[in-house]
Design a protein around this motif. Structure first.
Motif, PDB file in Angstrom:
ATOM      1  N   MET A  87      -0.964   1.938 -27.766  1.00 55.40           N
ATOM      2  CA  MET A  87      -0.403   0.656 -28.189  1.00 55.40           C
ATOM      3  C   MET A  87      -1.423  -0.466 -28.079  1.00 55.40           C
ATOM      4  O   MET A  87      -1.106  -1.623 -28.362  1.00 55.40           O
ATOM      5  CB  MET A  87       0.828   0.316 -27.335  1.00 55.40           C
ATOM      6  N   ARG A  88      -2.647  -0.142 -27.646  1.00 53.18           N
ATOM      7  CA  ARG A  88      -3.666  -1.160 -27.406  1.00 53.18           C
ATOM      8  C   ARG A  88      -4.737  -1.115 -28.497  1.00 53.18           C
ATOM      9  O   ARG A  88      -5.329  -0.063 -28.764  1.00 53.18           O
ATOM     10  CB  ARG A  88      -4.316  -0.937 -26.055  1.00 53.18           C
ATOM     11  N   ALA A  89      -5.043  -2.299 -29.055  1.00 59.88           N
ATOM     12  CA  ALA A  89      -6.056  -2.374 -30.099  1.00 59.88           C
ATOM     13  C   ALA A  89      -7.439  -1.985 -29.570  1.00 59.88           C
ATOM     14  O   ALA A  89      -8.227  -1.360 -30.287  1.00 59.88           O
ATOM     15  CB  ALA A  89      -6.090  -3.782 -30.687  1.00 59.88           C
ATOM     16  N   GLU A  90      -7.755  -2.342 -28.316  1.00 56.39           N
ATOM     17  CA  GLU A  90      -9.072  -2.003 -27.776  1.00 56.39           C
ATOM     18  C   GLU A  90      -9.237  -0.502 -27.623  1.00 56.39           C
ATOM     19  O   GLU A  90     -10.314   0.041 -27.875  1.00 56.39           O
ATOM     20  CB  GLU A  90      -9.289  -2.703 -26.436  1.00 56.39           C
ATOM     21  N   VAL A  91      -8.181   0.192 -27.217  1.00 53.46           N
ATOM     22  CA  VAL A  91      -8.247   1.651 -27.110  1.00 53.46           C
ATOM     23  C   VAL A  91      -8.355   2.258 -28.511  1.00 53.46           C
ATOM     24  O   VAL A  91      -9.116   3.201 -28.738  1.00 53.46           O
ATOM     25  CB  VAL A  91      -7.023   2.204 -26.365  1.00 53.46           C
ATOM     26  N   ASP A 105       0.804   4.432 -33.038  1.00 50.42           N
ATOM     27  CA  ASP A 105       1.229   3.313 -32.204  1.00 50.42           C
ATOM     28  C   ASP A 105       2.748   3.336 -32.073  1.00 50.42           C
ATOM     29  O   ASP A 105       3.464   2.944 -32.993  1.00 50.42           O
ATOM     30  CB  ASP A 105       0.754   2.005 -32.844  1.00 50.42           C
ATOM     31  N   VAL A 106       3.238   3.768 -30.911  1.00 49.73           N
ATOM     32  CA  VAL A 106       4.689   3.880 -30.747  1.00 49.73           C
ATOM     33  C   VAL A 106       5.383   2.529 -30.763  1.00 49.73           C
ATOM     34  O   VAL A 106       6.606   2.459 -30.920  1.00 49.73           O
ATOM     35  CB  VAL A 106       5.063   4.650 -29.457  1.00 49.73           C
ATOM     36  N   LEU A 110       3.855  -4.028 -32.199  1.00 48.22           N
ATOM     37  CA  LEU A 110       4.531  -5.099 -31.466  1.00 48.22           C
ATOM     38  C   LEU A 110       3.953  -5.318 -30.072  1.00 48.22           C
ATOM     39  O   LEU A 110       4.071  -6.410 -29.520  1.00 48.22           O
ATOM     40  CB  LEU A 110       6.022  -4.799 -31.362  1.00 48.22           C
ATOM     41  N   ALA A 111       3.348  -4.290 -29.466  1.00 46.45           N
ATOM     42  CA  ALA A 111       2.883  -4.409 -28.088  1.00 46.45           C
ATOM     43  C   ALA A 111       1.583  -5.194 -27.964  1.00 46.45           C
ATOM     44  O   ALA A 111       1.321  -5.794 -26.923  1.00 46.45           O
ATOM     45  CB  ALA A 111       2.715  -3.016 -27.469  1.00 46.45           C
ATOM     46  N   ASP A 112       0.768  -5.180 -29.008  1.00 45.88           N
ATOM     47  CA  ASP A 112      -0.535  -5.834 -28.958  1.00 45.88           C
ATOM     48  C   ASP A 112      -0.738  -6.600 -30.264  1.00 45.88           C
ATOM     49  O   ASP A 112      -0.853  -5.991 -31.326  1.00 45.88           O
ATOM     50  CB  ASP A 112      -1.641  -4.795 -28.779  1.00 45.88           C
TER      51      ASP A 112
END
Length: 283
Positions: A87-91, A105-106, A110-112
């Protein structure tokens, strides 16, 4: 030939996965497990470093990167098609640099808030799931008047926002998020109405593997079956959704679902052939 449903094998690089209890947490073991899933016939490997089981707390960015990126590098170097469950753009960005070509992205972006801009600027496939909150609170949001209508409507809203940001619709796959803020009956209703999902005009990924609603179905001793004993039921779901023509299934045990896809493909191919009465020379 009708396109075949793809099988995405799960590689959990976590100590607290609901499905395997951290069996593949060590990096060398995770890499070996990914190779094993490839040998079983997985088309794609989905690598995740953060558990999304009900009630799970988030891990730090640094920890998720440390878990995921080396496994992506090793399995991509082995020739695997790699998806990263984050859910993280950096990952996501680091994983793409290491060889991933899918981001699963589950949270559906919305999370990031940086995820959708990353997708818009990139050239990779993005899986958008239906989501109502992180694992520690999602059970509080599992209330629906019409689960099919509401999930489809909320996915439609996410798709509109993602496409408005400049993401190529051909790079988007949708996932109804079975088990995420949904009870057992909700999951079955969504599976029973796949047409409502495919009507959104995008490829569909189904992730039913080993989930609690299958355990509840198989309960015959007053307790849910353990996740590892849900693989045959998972393969049955694979056969049913593959016969319906979904783009892919995300599973923990690959071999059974590979066979299930073959069965579904044979059935779909037979449906498209003329009947014996219509063949030339048939009495």
């Amino acid at each position: 030939m009708t396109p075949r449903t793809l099988v995405m094998g799960v590689v959990n690089v976590t100590p607290d996965s609901f499905s395997d209890g951290g069996q593949w947490f060590e990096q060398d073991v995770a890499i070996a497990h990914g190779r094993h899933l490839l040998a079983q016939g997985a088309d794609i490997l989905d690598i995740g470093g953060e558990s999304t089981r009900p009630g799970a707390e988030r891990v730090s960015l640094a920890e998720e990167l440390q878990r995921v990126v080396p496994v992506v590098e090793a399995l991509a170097a082995a020739g695997a098609v790699i998806s990263v469950d984050t859910m993280r753009a950096e990952v996501a960005s680091a994983s793409l640099g290491a060889g991933a070509t899918f981001i699963n992205d589950v949270s559906g972006g919305l999370a990031d808030p940086q995820m959708v801009p990353l997708v818009a600027a990139g050239d990779f496939t993005y899986v958008v799931s239906h989501w109502r909150g992180h694992s520690d609170v999602m059970a509080e949001h599992a209330t629906y008047g019409d689960v099919v209508g509401e999930v489809v409507g909320e996915l439609r809203g996410r798709l509109a926002a993602i496409l408005a940001a400049g993401v190529d619709p051909e790079r988007v796959i949708i996932d109804p998020g079975l088990g995420f803020a949904k009870d057992g009956a909700d999951n079955w209703r969504l599976l029973a109405h796949l047409d409502a999902l495919t009507a959104l005009g995008h490829r569909v990924l189904i992730g039913a593997s080993r989930k609690r609603f299958l355990g509840q179905l198989l309960d015959d001793a007053g307790a849910e079956s353990l996740p590892v004993f849900r693989d045959r039921a998972t393969a049955a779901v694979t056969a049913l959704v593959a016969a319906h023509g979904v783009w892919g299934v995300r599973v923990h045990e690959v071999a059974g679902s590979v066979d299930a896809v073959r069965v579904a493909q044979a059935l779909r191919s037979a449906e498209n052939e003329p009947s014996s009465e219509g063949r030339e020379g048939t009495p």
